[in-house]
Design a protein around this motif. Structure first.
Motif: not given
Ligand code: ACO
Length: 379
Positions: A32-35, A52-53, A59-61
Motif C-alpha cells: 500500500e502507498y499511504v494505506g 504527491f500522495l 491524495l491531492p484535490t
C-alpha cells in the motif's frame, strides 16, 4: 562466557526507520502507498498523483494535482551546459552510470546545493525527479546519433519521457503502460537503495549525494538490475520447449533465476501481478506473445520447483517483458526503475530530514588483539 548474539545478516528483519509512505506485508503479498492498495493506484491513478500522495501522505484535490503537475513540468528541462555534456559522453557508457554521474553533476549547477532544510530538499528532489528522464532520453539519443531534444511540458511525466526517447508522442496505450510502471516502482519500504539515500542524508549531506548513492545501489543485479538480467535470460532461451531444461539446469547449478525471490515477499509480489497483466496485453499488441509465454512457463516451473521455499516472481520479472514491448533497450530497464524510484527515495529523505538522527551502527570486531608490530624487512 555467553555467545555473542547473532547478527541478522543483510540486516534482515531489522526495523531501522519509520515511514508513512509504503506498507508491505510480505506474507500476504500486500503493498500500500499511504494505506491505498497498489492495485487501486495502478488502476485509477497516475504517476504525478502518486508522487504527491507519497510526499504529502494524502491524495491531492483537483487543484493541488494540477498545480503539482505544473510544478513538475516547469522543472523538466536541464541546464544547457549539462545537455551539452551528455552529448560529449562516451557512446558506450552504461545508462545507469550516466544517470548516476549526471545527478551528481546537477549539484554543480545549483547555486545552493547543500541546502537541506525540508523545503529546499523537496525543491531539489522535484527538480531531479523532473529532469532525470531528460538525462536518460538524451543520452540514448546521443548514442544513437540523434540530435538533442527538449522536453514537451504539455505532456505528463510518462508521455514526455517516451516522446523524448522516440521523437514522437506515444500512443495512449504505451503512455498508460509506462505510467503504470512508474506507479508500481515508486516506493517500496526500506529497500537497499532507499536505505542508502536515508543513510547518506542522515549525515546532513545533500540531496544530490543521497540520490547519486541511491542510483548506485539500485543498479546492482540483486536489486533493480535484475530486470535486465531477466531479459538477458529470456533472450538466451531459444524456444518455449527449451524453457524446462534451461531453468532446471540453472537450479541444479544453484544459479539464481533473475526476477524471482524477494527479501520481504514470500508470496507473489503484488506489483508482479499487475505487471503480468500489462505484459500479457502489450505482448499481444506488439507481436511478443512468444516472449510472454516463455515468462509464464518459467514461472510455472519455478512454482513447481521452489514455490514452497517462498520464491515467487518479483517486480522485475514481468517488468522486463513490459519494457521490451514498450520498445525500450535492455540497458534502459534499470534506469526506468530509477526514474520512478527517485520519488520514493526523495520522500524517504524528506522523512529522514524531518526527524533526523545520524545512522551509525556498530560492527563486531572479530580479529586478533595485542599483535606485535613486525618490522617490514622481517615479514
Ligand atoms: N532463483 C533460485 N533460487 C533462489 C532465488 C532465485 N531467484 N532467490 C532465492 N533463491 C534461493 C536461494 O538459493 C536460497 O536457497 P537455499 O536456502 O536452498 O540456499 C533461498 O532461496 C533463500 O535465498 P536468499 O539469498 O537467502 O534470500 P534473500 O532474501 O537474501 O534474497 C534476493 C533475496 C537477493 C532478491 C534473491 O531472491 C535473488 O537473488 N533473486 C534474484 C535477483 C532478483 O530478482 N532481484 C530483484 C529483487 S526485487 C528488487 O530489488 C527490486
Amino acid at each position: 562466557m555467553t555467545a555473542a548474539p547473532a547478527i541478522p545478516k543483510g540486516l534482515e528483519g531489522v526495523v531501522a526507520a519509520e515511514t508513512e509512505m509504503s506498507f508491505i506485508d510480505g506474507q500476504k503479498g500486500i503493498l500500500e502507498y499511504v494505506g491505498i492498495p497498489i492495485g487501486e493506484l495502478s488502476a485509477n491513478s497516475n504517476f504525478e498523483e502518486v508522487v504527491f500522495l507519497l510526499w504529502n501522505k494524502r491524495l491531492p484535490t483537483k487543484n493541488e494535482l494540477e498545480s503539482f503537475t505544473r510544478e513538475l513540468r516547469n522543472n523538466y528541462d536541464i541546464p544547457g551546459a549539462l545537455l551539452k555534456r551528455i552529448f560529449e559522453l562516451p557512446k558506450d557508457a552504461q545508462p545507469m552510470h550516466v544517470l548516476r554521474t549526471m545527478i551528481s553533476l546537477l549539484a554543480l549547477y545549483d547555486p545552493n546545493p547543500n541546502a537541506n532544510d525540508v523545503a529546499s530538499a523537496r525543491e531539489k528532489a522535484l527538480r531531479i525527479l523532473a529532469s532525470a528522464p531528460v538525462i536518460v532520453a538524451n543520452f540514448d539519443r546521443h548514442r544513437r546519433g540523434e540530435a538533442p531534444i527538449h522536453p514537451d511540458d504539455s505532456l505528463g511525466f510518462a508521455a514526455n519521457f517516451l516522446y523524448m526517447l522516440n521523437g514522437e508522442r506515444p500512443t495512449p496505450t504505451m503512455e498508460r503502460a509506462f505510467d503504470v510502471c512508474m506507479i508500481l516502482h515508486a516506493d517500496h519500504g526500506l529497500n537497499n537503495s532507499t536505505f542508502t539515500a536515508r543513510v547518506i542524508i542522515s549525515t546532513l549531506s545533500d540531496v544530490y549525494s543521497a540520490l547519486t548513492g541511491a542510483v548506485g545501489s539500485l543498479r546492482g543485479p540483486l536489486h533493480g538490475g535484475a530486470n535486465e538480467g531477466v531479459m538477458e535470460m529470456l533472450g538466451k532461451i531459444p524456444s518455449l520447449d527449451a524453457v524446462e531444461s534451461f531453468v532446471m539446469d540453472k537450479l541444479a547449478k544453484k544459479d539464481r533465476i533473475m526476477g524471482f525471490g524477494h527479501r520481504v515477499y514470500k508470496t507473489t509480489d503484488p506489483r508482479a501481478t499487475d505487471l503480468q497483466k500489462l505484459a500479457k496485453q502489450l505482448a499481444a499488441d506488439t507481436g511478443n506473445t512468444p516472449l510472454y509465454e516463455k515468462s509464464t512457463k518459467i514461472e510455472e516451473i519455478m512454482e513447481r520447483e521452489v514455490g514452497a521455499k517462498g520464491i515467487h516472481p518479483n517486480v522485475d520479472f514481468y517488468s522486463a517483458t513490459t519494457y521490451h514491448c514498450i520498445g525500450l533497450k535492455l540497458d534502459l530497464f534499470t534506469p526506468m526503475f530509477a526514474l520512478s524510484r527517485i520519488s520514493g527515495w526523495s520522500g524517504h529523505m524528506l522523512e529522514q530530514l524531518a526527524d533526523n538522527r545520524l545512522y551509525r551502527p556498530t560492527v563486531r570486531y572479530v580479529g586478533p588483539h595485542n599483535q606485535p608490530y613486525t618490522p617490514i624487512d622481517q615479514r
